[in-house]
Design an enzyme around this catalytic site. Sequence first.
Site, short mmCIF file in Angstrom:
data_model
loop_
_atom_site.label_atom_id
_atom_site.label_comp_id
_atom_site.label_asym_id
_atom_site.label_seq_id
_atom_site.Cartn_x
_atom_site.Cartn_y
_atom_site.Cartn_z
N THR A 40 22.46 47.44 -44.58
CA THR A 40 21.23 47.84 -45.26
C THR A 40 21.23 49.33 -45.56
O THR A 40 20.86 49.76 -46.66
CB THR A 40 20.01 47.47 -44.41
OG1 THR A 40 19.90 46.05 -44.35
CG2 THR A 40 18.73 48.05 -44.99
N HIS A 43 23.46 50.06 -48.47
CA HIS A 43 22.82 49.67 -49.73
C HIS A 43 21.76 50.69 -50.14
O HIS A 43 21.61 51.02 -51.32
CB HIS A 43 22.18 48.29 -49.60
CG HIS A 43 23.17 47.17 -49.62
ND1 HIS A 43 24.01 46.93 -50.68
CD2 HIS A 43 23.44 46.21 -48.70
CE1 HIS A 43 24.76 45.87 -50.42
NE2 HIS A 43 24.44 45.42 -49.22
#
Length: 353
Positions: A40, A43
């Site tokens: 995460t 990203h």
Amino acid sequence: MKSLRKTSPAHGLQLQETERAAPREGEVLIRVKATGVCGTDLHIDEWTPSYHFMAPALPVTIGHEFSGEVAELGAGVSGLHIGQRVTVRPSVVCGVCPACAAGQPDACVTRRGIGVMRDGAFAEWVRVPARNCVAVPQSLDPLVAALAEPLSVSWEAVRTAGVKPGDRVLVLGPGNIGQGIALFAREAGAAEVVVAGHGDAARLQVLRRLGFEHLLDFAEQPMAEALAQACRERPFDVVIEATGVAAVIATALQALKPHGVLVITGIHAAPVAIDLTALVRKHQQIRGSYRAPEAAWPEVIAFMGRHAALLRHMVTHCVPLSRAAEGFALARHKVATKVMVLPDQVFNEAEVA
């Protein structure tokens, strides 16, 4: 204090000096001990489309996999004490929506993620709701304690799959989540756990240290060929995907037995084409798995307490917060399984590398 922040809706992160926030009512201030670099976070750094929803919250300090010690209690907090070692559930529920009012916080519709929609733990201190703190044994290595959130995701994937004793399980993706899935599948009694990756020699080596022998690297043998060979005796009862790579789904279904279960845990940036006719005729199921329910966390913590020495193998690199960019690069290029970022003072005190 130093904080690693997403400051604008574009590629990149900034290491900035920020003020230490005092805990509000019902909150605590945590002195951060270790924070894991997650997919995460990568990203968010790259600003992929799946994370554009963050834009209204910017600027925000990222980091949601962490452990620390309670340093200050806000008004109305009970059940925690100064110096207590904790990990933190990063999903902050609203407390007022119909689900929360009905005592079903797992169904909250307006939750906000620590390190995503509110300030997180790539910092020296982090302010969090007291109800999100989960106590861990004082003796538990902070690096291991910081694995609680990804391990809870792995636990939920295995639960969602319904892995049972005697099952043959294929795990696609040998990273941190995939490794946890393999561990919990073995704990559930799987007769065989096969873990596959692509150009993942370093992560597959960690799996060997975790006691897994049936490992595949699709960089050495094409996926379809390798899985056809692996299924020569019999197909898999369960396949759990933890790659976020759309190209693996069709072949994963081909490796799955009739009435088998495919669980998707990866975050996919685009839709995936599926042969629905084959799915129907084989009575196969596809299930999605994301965060674990709050009630799962004590079970995950208990597992960590039983297997702390084994889980330490999953933490392959540690860097100080001032060199967080190096840790992100290690994670991005699959050199590491789990990179932990430590506040500089904690890093120097721990003498880790």
